[in-house]
Design an enzyme around this catalytic site. Structure first.
Site, mmCIF file in Angstrom:
data_model
loop_
_atom_site.group_PDB
_atom_site.id
_atom_site.type_symbol
_atom_site.label_atom_id
_atom_site.label_comp_id
_atom_site.label_asym_id
_atom_site.label_seq_id
_atom_site.Cartn_x
_atom_site.Cartn_y
_atom_site.Cartn_z
ATOM 1 N N HIS A 109 0.883 -1.168 0.000
ATOM 2 C CA HIS A 109 0.000 0.000 0.000
ATOM 3 C C HIS A 109 0.923 1.221 0.000
ATOM 4 O O HIS A 109 2.024 1.162 0.570
ATOM 5 C CB HIS A 109 -0.819 0.123 1.280
ATOM 6 C CG HIS A 109 -1.668 -1.048 1.658
ATOM 7 N ND1 HIS A 109 -1.180 -2.146 2.297
ATOM 8 C CD2 HIS A 109 -2.999 -1.250 1.525
ATOM 9 C CE1 HIS A 109 -2.180 -2.993 2.532
ATOM 10 N NE2 HIS A 109 -3.287 -2.484 2.074
ATOM 11 N N ASP A 112 2.584 1.955 3.267
ATOM 12 C CA ASP A 112 3.557 0.976 3.782
ATOM 13 C C ASP A 112 4.969 1.438 3.452
ATOM 14 O O ASP A 112 5.908 1.223 4.218
ATOM 15 C CB ASP A 112 3.378 -0.407 3.141
ATOM 16 C CG ASP A 112 1.978 -0.943 3.279
ATOM 17 O OD1 ASP A 112 1.294 -0.550 4.234
ATOM 18 O OD2 ASP A 112 1.577 -1.764 2.425
ATOM 19 N N GLU A 240 -11.069 -7.143 -3.646
ATOM 20 C CA GLU A 240 -10.836 -8.141 -2.592
ATOM 21 C C GLU A 240 -12.008 -8.145 -1.609
ATOM 22 O O GLU A 240 -12.128 -7.232 -0.776
ATOM 23 C CB GLU A 240 -9.523 -7.797 -1.876
ATOM 24 C CG GLU A 240 -9.138 -8.798 -0.816
ATOM 25 C CD GLU A 240 -7.782 -8.463 -0.171
ATOM 26 O OE1 GLU A 240 -6.900 -7.907 -0.846
ATOM 27 O OE2 GLU A 240 -7.629 -8.764 1.017
ATOM 28 N N GLU A 276 -8.924 -13.808 -0.389
ATOM 29 C CA GLU A 276 -8.135 -14.081 0.821
ATOM 30 C C GLU A 276 -8.819 -15.178 1.646
ATOM 31 O O GLU A 276 -10.017 -15.111 1.922
ATOM 32 C CB GLU A 276 -8.003 -12.783 1.628
ATOM 33 C CG GLU A 276 -7.204 -12.962 2.901
ATOM 34 C CD GLU A 276 -6.694 -11.644 3.468
ATOM 35 O OE1 GLU A 276 -6.408 -10.708 2.689
ATOM 36 O OE2 GLU A 276 -6.576 -11.553 4.695
ATOM 37 N N HIS A 279 -10.800 -14.122 4.684
ATOM 38 C CA HIS A 279 -11.992 -13.336 4.360
ATOM 39 C C HIS A 279 -13.117 -14.288 3.958
ATOM 40 O O HIS A 279 -14.282 -14.065 4.294
ATOM 41 C CB HIS A 279 -11.720 -12.362 3.219
ATOM 42 C CG HIS A 279 -10.726 -11.298 3.558
ATOM 43 N ND1 HIS A 279 -10.374 -10.298 2.675
ATOM 44 C CD2 HIS A 279 -10.005 -11.062 4.685
ATOM 45 C CE1 HIS A 279 -9.488 -9.490 3.236
ATOM 46 N NE2 HIS A 279 -9.239 -9.949 4.456
ATOM 47 N N ASP A 304 -4.734 -13.804 -1.624
ATOM 48 C CA ASP A 304 -4.019 -13.394 -0.426
ATOM 49 C C ASP A 304 -4.028 -14.611 0.490
ATOM 50 O O ASP A 304 -5.074 -14.998 1.023
ATOM 51 C CB ASP A 304 -4.720 -12.201 0.250
ATOM 52 C CG ASP A 304 -4.197 -10.869 -0.253
ATOM 53 O OD1 ASP A 304 -3.379 -10.868 -1.201
ATOM 54 O OD2 ASP A 304 -4.590 -9.825 0.299
ATOM 55 N N ASP A 347 -0.637 -12.494 2.682
ATOM 56 C CA ASP A 347 -1.238 -11.444 3.522
ATOM 57 C C ASP A 347 -1.376 -12.061 4.915
ATOM 58 O O ASP A 347 -2.465 -12.372 5.385
ATOM 59 C CB ASP A 347 -2.594 -11.020 2.948
ATOM 60 C CG ASP A 347 -3.079 -9.706 3.557
ATOM 61 O OD1 ASP A 347 -2.472 -9.272 4.553
ATOM 62 O OD2 ASP A 347 -4.054 -9.136 3.047
HETATM 63 C C1 XUL Z 1 -7.226 -6.613 5.127
HETATM 64 C C2 XUL Z 1 -6.538 -7.003 3.880
HETATM 65 C C3 XUL Z 1 -5.756 -5.929 3.184
HETATM 66 C C4 XUL Z 1 -5.795 -6.012 1.699
HETATM 67 C C5 XUL Z 1 -5.097 -4.884 0.989
HETATM 68 O O1 XUL Z 1 -7.966 -7.617 5.706
HETATM 69 O O2 XUL Z 1 -6.602 -8.120 3.478
HETATM 70 O O3 XUL Z 1 -4.448 -5.962 3.653
HETATM 71 O O4 XUL Z 1 -5.229 -7.206 1.255
HETATM 72 O O5 XUL Z 1 -5.570 -3.648 1.356
HETATM 73 CO CO CO Z 2 -5.715 -9.098 1.901
#
Ligand code: XUL
Ligand code: CO
Length: 445
Positions: A109, A112, A240, A276, A279, A304, A347
């Site tokens: 990001h 970061d 995402e 992810e 998630h 992720d 991630d």
């Molecule tokens: C948060 C997450 C983030 C995204 C990028 O849960 O997964 O880090 O991957 O913004």
């Molecule tokens: Co993520």
């Protein structure tokens, strides 16, 4: 690949020269047991199959702080006071780590890499300096950018959302940050650009015009897409999904919800999914379910990688170690044709009490080895086991005759009525779930 990418003779990880493949019998914890980057799996190297990536925010910025306490990790690259000097040191450490691990990609990001300044223009100036620095680092190491993204959720200005903020001034500010980060991603040759809607949702529906907020999000992504394409970005925009956290309800809830959204706003040709694991599980889906739903729509992009906790209902972002779960995921990914622009981005973060620098290596080694094993296992299942045949057989009644006519849209409801009366009560056919599970277990070796 050159590993000598540190500035001068400064090294942050002197305890390891290079992490290499040594095989499953090695006792060296600083080696890969399964990830052999040049090993061919179905005509493609493991490196090209998996396209591993390190997440800058967790690995080089995450101090281990949580709502109950301050950070626990004393990063040797986080001692400088000047933001750009600090950013350069951190980038030196990042490229030393990624190169020593032999990982081909990284992701970040905007914030970061370097802290925001007090004005947009000053922030952009800082970022320019860091883009030049990153370019040199990428060139020297061969490491590439898997994706860039703008953090539209940490700064207090985004407390009511970014693109879904009720205040247009905040939306405009978010737009400025996204514009700059798209420029940065293009300049660094990023393969993808990610949108995770961190605070694009609500805490209470009582004070929220949900319809209007979602329309703003659609419009925002359209103009971001248009800008990126105008500036020559050829990669994928990735969205995402996550159902909640930090907001109570996030608009990008899960893949099924987002597919409808993408189609409604005409974004489905430019956007794919970045999925992810944790998630998916927070949305009460398996990771494989989310992957398959995206693949069905032709929108699978990148992942992720991490894992959640069976007992905790929040995003624990642990490094992936569950071989059964990853084998199921790799089955879907391989059948969907694998990664094109996407890859496996970790991630994931080491635990708050994993405070040694070497833990960062162990964490990634573990995640990469688990993925490498899952890749081999899934490939063997698809190539050698009866898995695909057994699944296809369950649908064989649609391969010919009336079943085929139905699939081709040539039967009416009256036809079904007639066929059912003629055929009588259908025979019971077992779903054989346990047999399918046994095949997975048999190939985990
Ligand atoms: C948060 C997450 C983030 C995204 C990028 O849960 O997964 O880090 O991957 O913004
Ligand atoms: Co993520």
């Amino acid at each position: 690949m050159s590993i000598n990418v540190t500035v001068g003779d400064k090294t942050y990880f002197p305890f390891v020269e290079k992490v290499s493949y040594e095989g499953a019998d090695s006792d060296n914890p600083m080696s890969y047991k399964y990830y052999d980057e040049n090993r061919l799996v179905g005509g493609k190297t493991m490196k090209d199959h998996l396209r591993f990536s390190v997440a800058y925010w967790h690995s080089f910025c995450g101090t281990g702080a949580d709502p109950f306490g301050v950070g626990t990790k004393d990063f040797p690259w986080a001692v400088q006071q000047n933001p750009v000097a600090l950013a350069k040191e951190r980038m030196d450490a990042a490229f030393e780590f990624v190169s020593k691990m032999g990982i081909p990609f990284y992701c970040f990001h905007d914030v970061d890499v370097v802290d925001e300044a007090t004005t947009i223009l000053e922030s952009e100036k800082r970022m320019r300096t860091m883009v030049d620095y990153a370019k040199e680092k990428q060139k020297a190491s061969g490491v590439k950018l898997l994706w860039g993204t703008s953090n539209l959720f940490s700064h207090p200005r985004y407390m009511n959302g970014a693109a879904t903020n009720p205040d247009f001034q905040v939306l405009a500010h978010a737009g400025a940050r996204v514009k700059d980060m798209i420029d940065v991603t293009i300049e660094l040759g990023g393969a993808n650009y990610v949108f995770w809607g961190g605070r694009e949702g609500y805490l209470s529906l009582l004070n929220t015009d949900m319809k209007r907020e979602i329309e703003h999000l659609g419009r925002f992504l359209q103009i971001a897409r248009d800008y990126g394409r105008k500036m020559g970005f050829r990669g994928d925009f990735l969205i995402e999904p996550k159902p909640c956290e930090p907001t109570k309800h996030q608009y990008d809830y899960d893949v099924a919800t987002v597919i409808t959204f993408l189609r409604q706003y005409g974004l489905e040709k430019d956007f794919r999914f970045n999925l992810e694991t944790n998630h998916a599980t927070l949305a009460n889906h398996t990771f494989a379910h989310e992957l398959q739903t995206a693949a069905n729509a032709g929108l699978f992009g990148s992942i992720d990688a991490n894992r959640g906790d069976e007992q905790n209902g929040w995003d624990t972002d642990q490094f992936p170690t569950n071989l059964f779960e990853l084998t199921e995921a790799m089955l879907v990914i391989l059948e969907a044709g694998g990664f094109a622009n996407g890859g496996v981005n970790f991630d994931a973060k080491t635990r708050r009490n994993s405070t040694d620098l070497e833990d960062l290596f162990y964490a990634h080694i573990g995640g990469m080895d688990t993925f490498a094993r899952a890749l081999l296992i899934a490939h063997n299942i698809l190539e050698k086991s009866p898995y695909k045949k057994l699944r296809a057989e369950r649908y064989s009644s649609y391969d010919s005759g009336k079943g085929k006519e139905f699939e081709e849209g040539r039967l009416t409801l009256t036809d079904l009525h007639k066929i059912a009366i003629e055929s009588g009560e259908p025979m019971q056919k077992s779903g054989k779930q346990e047999l399918f599970e046994n095949i997975i277990n048999q190939y985990i070796r």
